[in-house]
Design a protein around this motif. Structure first.
Motif, short mmCIF file in Angstrom:
data_model
loop_
_atom_site.label_atom_id
_atom_site.label_comp_id
_atom_site.label_asym_id
_atom_site.label_seq_id
_atom_site.Cartn_x
_atom_site.Cartn_y
_atom_site.Cartn_z
N LEU A 55 0.88 -1.06 -0.12
CA LEU A 55 -0.16 -0.04 -0.19
C LEU A 55 0.92 1.27 0.05
N GLY A 56 2.18 1.30 0.74
CA GLY A 56 2.86 2.43 0.73
C GLY A 56 2.88 3.31 1.81
N TYR A 57 2.41 2.75 2.83
CA TYR A 57 2.69 3.29 4.25
C TYR A 57 4.14 3.49 4.57
N ALA A 58 4.26 4.70 5.33
CA ALA A 58 5.81 4.84 5.82
C ALA A 58 6.08 4.42 7.13
N GLY A 59 4.84 4.24 7.80
CA GLY A 59 5.17 3.83 9.32
C GLY A 59 3.73 3.45 9.83
N PHE A 60 3.93 3.11 11.09
CA PHE A 60 2.75 2.41 11.87
C PHE A 60 2.37 3.26 13.19
N ARG A 61 1.27 3.30 13.44
CA ARG A 61 0.61 3.76 14.96
C ARG A 61 -0.05 2.60 15.30
N TYR A 62 0.55 1.97 16.38
CA TYR A 62 0.06 0.90 17.01
C TYR A 62 -0.82 1.18 18.10
N ASP A 63 -1.89 0.56 17.86
CA ASP A 63 -3.19 0.84 18.90
C ASP A 63 -3.12 0.06 20.07
N MET A 64 -3.40 0.50 21.22
CA MET A 64 -3.50 -0.30 22.46
C MET A 64 -2.47 -1.17 22.71
N VAL A 65 -1.31 -0.63 22.90
CA VAL A 65 -0.07 -1.37 22.94
C VAL A 65 0.05 -2.05 24.37
N LYS A 66 -0.49 -1.48 25.39
CA LYS A 66 -0.53 -2.21 26.70
C LYS A 66 -1.23 -3.54 26.73
N GLY A 67 -2.02 -3.68 25.66
CA GLY A 67 -2.44 -4.99 25.49
C GLY A 67 -1.78 -6.25 25.25
N TYR A 68 -0.39 -6.14 24.91
CA TYR A 68 0.48 -7.05 24.64
C TYR A 68 1.90 -6.76 24.97
N SER A 69 2.81 -7.66 25.18
CA SER A 69 4.29 -7.12 25.55
C SER A 69 4.92 -6.56 24.62
N ALA A 70 5.62 -5.32 24.87
CA ALA A 70 6.29 -4.47 24.09
C ALA A 70 7.53 -5.32 23.09
N SER A 71 7.81 -6.37 23.70
CA SER A 71 8.62 -6.98 22.93
C SER A 71 8.27 -7.58 21.48
N PHE A 72 6.78 -7.57 21.46
CA PHE A 72 6.15 -7.88 20.07
C PHE A 72 6.35 -6.98 19.07
N THR A 73 6.25 -5.86 19.64
CA THR A 73 6.40 -4.57 18.80
C THR A 73 7.79 -4.30 18.57
N ALA A 74 8.77 -4.99 19.21
CA ALA A 74 10.11 -4.90 18.50
C ALA A 74 10.48 -6.18 17.53
N MET A 75 9.70 -7.08 17.90
CA MET A 75 9.77 -8.09 16.74
C MET A 75 8.95 -7.55 15.42
N TYR A 76 7.75 -7.36 15.54
CA TYR A 76 7.42 -6.73 14.26
C TYR A 76 7.85 -5.69 13.45
#
Length: 662
Positions: free
Chosen positions: A233-254
């Motif tokens: 699609l061409g998005y440059a980045g992400f705004r992650y919703d409700m990040v307290k709902g899962y470990s921050a380590s998964f944001t690092a992974m993704y």
């Protein structure tokens, strides 16, 4: 994210019209839903660091939506504003863009790959918007909702989608075992389904099914989804919703997998919790995501709503904003995305909201002067485009970045003054509140006034030795006013200007005003010191007639019979079937049951918009009211309370004319 209500077995299945034709995959990947890793044997993958948020970034961000902004955030509507947004905004955060099975702001996400016919337009329109923005120098941020996901027809089923020849489908075993406080597991057991063996790695939420990010299948699908958003699609980045709902380590992974240019998490909490989350996204000791600076928002709200500007120099309930120098030496500034309002905090009917109630301009002026990456709310931009353009332009001219620092010059109940520094050099001074009585704290030998509005003033260094126009180049709606200024260490510096090739006959003083009518204008401004010109700047303006002021052609098929009580409405292109709500101080003439009665479709106006008619059927219901008027709506969007005039021809901007009796 907004809590939108618990979703359980009452979820309605998508109709055939909502479904896309299933594609036959070239390759089918074996189902991996049963390869979950129990808590005791979790393995740490090898990750590669991503920047999280650029260092010394001077860009400004726009949140391109508000709650129920189904008209204003249409992909085609936003794309049409590309010229107006360019130069002011470097990033635009778009609402979640996939199909959610019905009218939705996107937080009950359903389709991730195949169906992008959303409440804001179709996939072709989305791709066109992203491409146009990119051409204009604007990068887009996707709203990524991966804490939870909506189901198709029951409590645990998800859509089967194909992308690049691979079938992706989440299973019931991808749902956390303790989802919905155990109610999901109870239902699953009763109906022959299994959930994951893993509990949630973050806070639970009952609105949708909480995804188990320890599941190999979930990780595979999320990584493919982010790849699709960024590289397809061409998005440059992400705004992650409700990040307290899962470990921050998964944001690092993704993020390590997808390598976005920008990443920001919605960690709605205390400053310590937010900073801990940022640290939790680290790979090789490098944060892979920024976070919204909620405590900055609360500090500004507290100051503005109470008219106590010294609160800008204080904590919010023991929390310093991430961008403040006295919060862990300001080391989180690079990763702080500041804001003063968003779709969850804005004024709505929900009493739980805590909106910014006044001094919107001063709040934005403070934010746009301070370190961090400022994110402007769409409603604020719509209300004050010229002022916000000027603030952003002054910020960029001064070279303020997300790693700038600041010093407080003055903090009293009626005024707060800060100096913002980049690389240790004073670049901008901002005063919010009442400057009157506090001028002695501003060194006029060092600073010159750049822009000024209600309860805010920006000053730039005299040492710039340049002419200045407080209205930056760009496209504007309605007649504009430009203030010319001289930034010079010479006290008697004057200004000369050329507008549209015609040179002014007189040298003017700093602070002189020019008015720009509708049309295209070129302005050149120079310093004049001892009769010599220097420090020349140029501006180009396109001034358009305001949409609300444009004349409207009333179609000939709009007629009013003798003795008839009626009104006409030219609906925006995005509206569905139109209803009318009409009342006065004693009666309701449209059934007194919101959203009112159906209007009749008459035809199409010359501009392509559909025209509807409401005609009173003679019934009225007694009611007690203190005002009177008429509202048109389509069940999702509505007009403001409009003054009723019989035979009135209305658009969303109000009354545009009156149709006379035959």
């Amino acid at each position: 994210m907004l809590i939108i209500g618990t979703v359980s077995m009452g979820i309605t299945a998508c109709s055939d019209d909502d479904k896309t034709e299933e594609k036959k995959p070239d390759v089918v990947v074996p189902d991996t839903t049963q390869t979950e890793k129990p808590d005791t044997t979790e393995q740490q993958p090898v990750l590669s660091a991503t920047q999280g948020w650029p260092a010394k970034y001077g860009g400004v961000m726009l949140q391109g939506f508000y709650w129920d902004s189904y008209d204003d955030s249409q992909w085609s509507v936003l794309e049409a504003q590309a010229d107006e947004l360019a130069g002011t905004f470097d990033l635009v955060w778009l609402p979640q863009s996939g199909n959610c099975g019905g009218s939705s702001m996107g937080y009950d996400d359903l389709y991730w790959f195949e169906n992008y016919n959303s409440s804001f337009g179709n996939e072709q329109q989305l791709r066109s918007l992203i491409a146009t923005f990119k051409q204009k120098g604007i990068k887009t941020i996707a709203d990524v909702v991966i804490n939870h996901r909506k189901n198709i027809s029951n409590w645990v089923d998800f859509p089967k989608e194909t992308y690049k020849g691979t079938v992706y489908e989440m299973k019931s075993t991808d749902i956390c075992s303790n989802d919905d406080g155990g109610k999901t597991k109870t239902w699953a057991t009763q109906n022959g389904y299994e959930l994951s063996k893993n509990t949630d790695t973050g806070e639970g939420w009952d609105g949708m099914r909480d995804l188990d990010h320890k599941s190999d299948n979930v990780q595979t699908i999320v990584k493919a989804y982010l790849d699709f958003l960024k590289n397809d699609l061409g998005y440059a980045g992400f705004r992650y919703d409700m990040v307290k709902g899962y470990s921050a380590s998964f944001t690092a992974m993704y993020n390590s997998s997808s390598q976005p240019e920008f990443s920001v998490g919605e960690c709605w909490d205390s400053s310590n919790t937010i900073s801990n989350w940022i640290n939790g996204t680290k790979v090789n000791d490098q944060p892979t995501s920024a976070a919204f600076d909620f405590q900055f928002r609360y500090v500004v709200r507290n100051a503005a709503n109470n008219g106590k500007w010294d609160r800008l120099n204080q904590q919010n309930d023991g929390n310093w904003p991430l961008v403040y120098s006295n919060f862990q030496s300001g080391k989180f500034r690079r990763y702080a995305v500041t804001f003063v309002e968003n779709h969850d905090t804005e004024k709505r009917s929900n009493a739980a909201q805590d909106p910014l109630k006044k001094d919107t301009l001063a709040a934005n002026a403070f934010m746009l002067a301070m370190p961090g990456t400022p994110c402007v709310f769409l409603k604020h931009w719509q209300a004050y485009p010229s002022e916000i353009k000027a603030m952003a332009a002054a910020r960029k001219m001064a070279g303020i970045t997300n790693e700038s620092s600041y010093t407080n010059v003055r903090a009293t109940q009626n005024c707060c003054i800060n100096t913002i520094l980049t690389d240790g050099e004073e670049r901008l001074l901002v005063a919010v509140g009442s400057v009157s009585g506090n001028e002695s704290f501003i060194d006029n030998q060092k600073w010159a006034k750049a822009i000024k509005g209600y309860h805010y003033t920006y000053y730039l260094p005299r040492s710039l030795n340049t002419a200045y126009a407080d209205l930056p180049s760009g496209t504007y709606q309605g007649v504009q006013q430009v203030r010319l200024a001289a930034f010079s260490t010479t006290d008697d510096a004057k200004i000369t200007y050329t507008l549209d090739g015609e040179k002014s006959y007189n040298v003017v003083s700093s602070g002189s005003l020019l008015q720009l009518s509708v049309g295209t204008h070129t302005l050149t401004v120079s310093l004049v010191i001892d009769g010599k010109e220097s420090g020349t700047i140029s501006r180009t303006y396109i001034v358009k007639e305001k949409e609300s002021e444009k004349p409207v052609e009333i179609p000939s098929f709009c007629t009013v019979a003798a003795g008839e009580t009626c009104a006409f409405f030219e609906a925006p292109a995005t509206w569905g079937n139109v209803k009318c709500w009409r009342w006065d101080k004693q009666y309701n003439y449209t059934g007194n049951q919101w959203p009112g009665v159906d209007c009749s479709l008459l035809g199409t106006a010359a501009n392509g918009n559909k025209v509807w008619k409401w005609s009173w059927d003679g019934n009225k219901i007694s009611q007690s009211s203190t005002n009177e008027g008429i509202i048109f709506n389509d069940g999702t969007s509505q007009t403001a309370d409009l003054d009723f005039q019989n035979g009135g021809y209305y658009t969303k901007n109000g009354l545009k004319g009156v149709v006379q009796n035959k």
